[in-house]
Design a protein around this motif. Structure first.
Motif, mmCIF file in Angstrom:
data_model
loop_
_atom_site.group_PDB
_atom_site.id
_atom_site.type_symbol
_atom_site.label_atom_id
_atom_site.label_comp_id
_atom_site.label_asym_id
_atom_site.label_seq_id
_atom_site.Cartn_x
_atom_site.Cartn_y
_atom_site.Cartn_z
ATOM 1 N N MET A 1 0.853 -1.171 0.000
ATOM 2 C CA MET A 1 0.000 0.000 0.000
ATOM 3 C C MET A 1 0.904 1.241 0.000
ATOM 4 O O MET A 1 1.864 1.304 0.760
ATOM 5 N N THR A 2 0.567 2.182 -0.836
ATOM 6 C CA THR A 2 1.364 3.403 -0.926
ATOM 7 C C THR A 2 1.118 4.303 0.288
ATOM 8 O O THR A 2 0.135 4.117 1.021
ATOM 9 N N ALA A 3 1.990 5.272 0.467
ATOM 10 C CA ALA A 3 1.834 6.215 1.574
ATOM 11 C C ALA A 3 0.511 6.967 1.453
ATOM 12 O O ALA A 3 -0.189 7.180 2.446
ATOM 13 N N ARG A 4 0.153 7.367 0.241
ATOM 14 C CA ARG A 4 -1.107 8.098 0.049
ATOM 15 C C ARG A 4 -2.300 7.204 0.375
ATOM 16 O O ARG A 4 -3.268 7.649 0.982
ATOM 17 N N GLU A 5 -2.224 5.929 0.000
ATOM 18 C CA GLU A 5 -3.315 5.005 0.324
ATOM 19 C C GLU A 5 -3.412 4.801 1.834
ATOM 20 O O GLU A 5 -4.516 4.710 2.375
ATOM 21 N N ARG A 6 -2.273 4.774 2.531
ATOM 22 C CA ARG A 6 -2.308 4.681 3.992
ATOM 23 C C ARG A 6 -2.937 5.934 4.589
ATOM 24 O O ARG A 6 -3.696 5.848 5.564
ATOM 25 N N ASP A 7 -2.635 7.098 4.011
ATOM 26 C CA ASP A 7 -3.274 8.335 4.471
ATOM 27 C C ASP A 7 -4.783 8.268 4.283
ATOM 28 O O ASP A 7 -5.549 8.645 5.175
ATOM 29 N N VAL A 8 -5.206 7.781 3.132
ATOM 30 C CA VAL A 8 -6.640 7.658 2.855
ATOM 31 C C VAL A 8 -7.282 6.690 3.845
ATOM 32 O O VAL A 8 -8.358 6.966 4.390
ATOM 33 N N LEU A 9 -6.630 5.577 4.117
ATOM 34 C CA LEU A 9 -7.174 4.614 5.081
ATOM 35 C C LEU A 9 -7.270 5.241 6.466
ATOM 36 O O LEU A 9 -8.265 5.042 7.174
ATOM 37 N N ALA A 10 -6.279 6.025 6.857
ATOM 38 C CA ALA A 10 -6.339 6.716 8.151
ATOM 39 C C ALA A 10 -7.519 7.677 8.202
ATOM 40 O O ALA A 10 -8.212 7.768 9.217
ATOM 41 N N ASN A 34 -10.419 7.003 -6.432
ATOM 42 C CA ASN A 34 -9.481 6.003 -6.954
ATOM 43 C C ASN A 34 -8.643 5.397 -5.828
ATOM 44 O O ASN A 34 -8.442 4.176 -5.788
ATOM 45 N N HIS A 35 -8.152 6.228 -4.927
ATOM 46 C CA HIS A 35 -7.368 5.720 -3.795
ATOM 47 C C HIS A 35 -8.221 4.800 -2.915
ATOM 48 O O HIS A 35 -7.761 3.740 -2.490
ATOM 49 N N VAL A 36 -9.437 5.223 -2.631
ATOM 50 C CA VAL A 36 -10.335 4.408 -1.801
ATOM 51 C C VAL A 36 -10.575 3.056 -2.465
ATOM 52 O O VAL A 36 -10.501 2.008 -1.808
ATOM 53 N N ALA A 37 -10.834 3.054 -3.760
ATOM 54 C CA ALA A 37 -11.065 1.793 -4.481
ATOM 55 C C ALA A 37 -9.836 0.881 -4.416
ATOM 56 O O ALA A 37 -9.968 -0.332 -4.226
ATOM 57 N N ARG A 38 -8.644 1.463 -4.545
ATOM 58 C CA ARG A 38 -7.418 0.651 -4.464
ATOM 59 C C ARG A 38 -7.218 0.093 -3.066
ATOM 60 O O ARG A 38 -6.816 -1.062 -2.896
ATOM 61 N N VAL A 39 -7.513 0.899 -2.039
ATOM 62 C CA VAL A 39 -7.406 0.420 -0.657
ATOM 63 C C VAL A 39 -8.368 -0.743 -0.451
ATOM 64 O O VAL A 39 -7.978 -1.793 0.075
ATOM 65 N N TYR A 40 -9.614 -0.574 -0.868
ATOM 66 C CA TYR A 40 -10.601 -1.650 -0.730
ATOM 67 C C TYR A 40 -10.109 -2.928 -1.397
ATOM 68 O O TYR A 40 -10.203 -4.017 -0.833
ATOM 69 N N SER A 41 -9.583 -2.790 -2.603
ATOM 70 C CA SER A 41 -9.112 -3.945 -3.359
ATOM 71 C C SER A 41 -7.941 -4.631 -2.647
ATOM 72 O O SER A 41 -7.899 -5.859 -2.553
ATOM 73 N N LYS A 42 -7.021 -3.849 -2.134
ATOM 74 C CA LYS A 42 -5.833 -4.411 -1.492
ATOM 75 C C LYS A 42 -6.137 -5.123 -0.186
ATOM 76 O O LYS A 42 -5.474 -6.103 0.152
ATOM 77 N N ILE A 43 -7.128 -4.632 0.561
ATOM 78 C CA ILE A 43 -7.423 -5.266 1.849
ATOM 79 C C ILE A 43 -8.631 -6.198 1.785
ATOM 80 O O ILE A 43 -8.962 -6.852 2.774
ATOM 81 N N GLY A 44 -9.281 -6.260 0.624
ATOM 82 C CA GLY A 44 -10.362 -7.215 0.419
ATOM 83 C C GLY A 44 -11.681 -6.849 1.063
ATOM 84 O O GLY A 44 -12.384 -7.721 1.590
ATOM 85 N N VAL A 45 -12.027 -5.574 1.044
ATOM 86 C CA VAL A 45 -13.315 -5.121 1.580
ATOM 87 C C VAL A 45 -14.043 -4.317 0.508
ATOM 88 O O VAL A 45 -13.466 -4.001 -0.536
#
Length: 81
Positions: A1-10, A34-45
């Motif tokens: 997960m990229t730093a920006r995706e971690r920021d979005v998850l936070a 787009n970031h939210v969709a990638r986070v969802y995909s990476k963590i499976g939610v």
């Protein structure tokens, strides 16, 4: 997960909506989506609540794992009589 995706998850853990996230991160709403969709995909939610639960279960978002864009929570002080 990229730093920006971690920021979005936070920010998801803090309960922010896409529009507020976009302003906070100084990016467009489409970029946030787009970031939210990638986070969802990476963590499976597929929902914010599930993403926040996944992150909290792993200790993410409490500030102990990394610095985030969010300020640290104010500690609660209980006064004993």
């Amino acid at each position: 997960m990229t730093a920006r995706e971690r920021d979005v998850l936070a920010l998801i853990c803090e309960g922010m909506d896409d529009k507020t996230m976009a302003r906070t991160l100084n990016v467009s709403g489409n970029t946030v989506r787009n970031h939210v969709a990638r986070v969802y995909s990476k963590i499976g939610v597929n929902r914010r609540v599930a993403a926040a639960a996944w992150a909290r279960a792993r200790g993410f978002g409490d500030g102990a794992d990394r610095k985030t864009l969010l300020p640290s929570p104010v500690p609660v002080v209980t006064l004993q009589p």
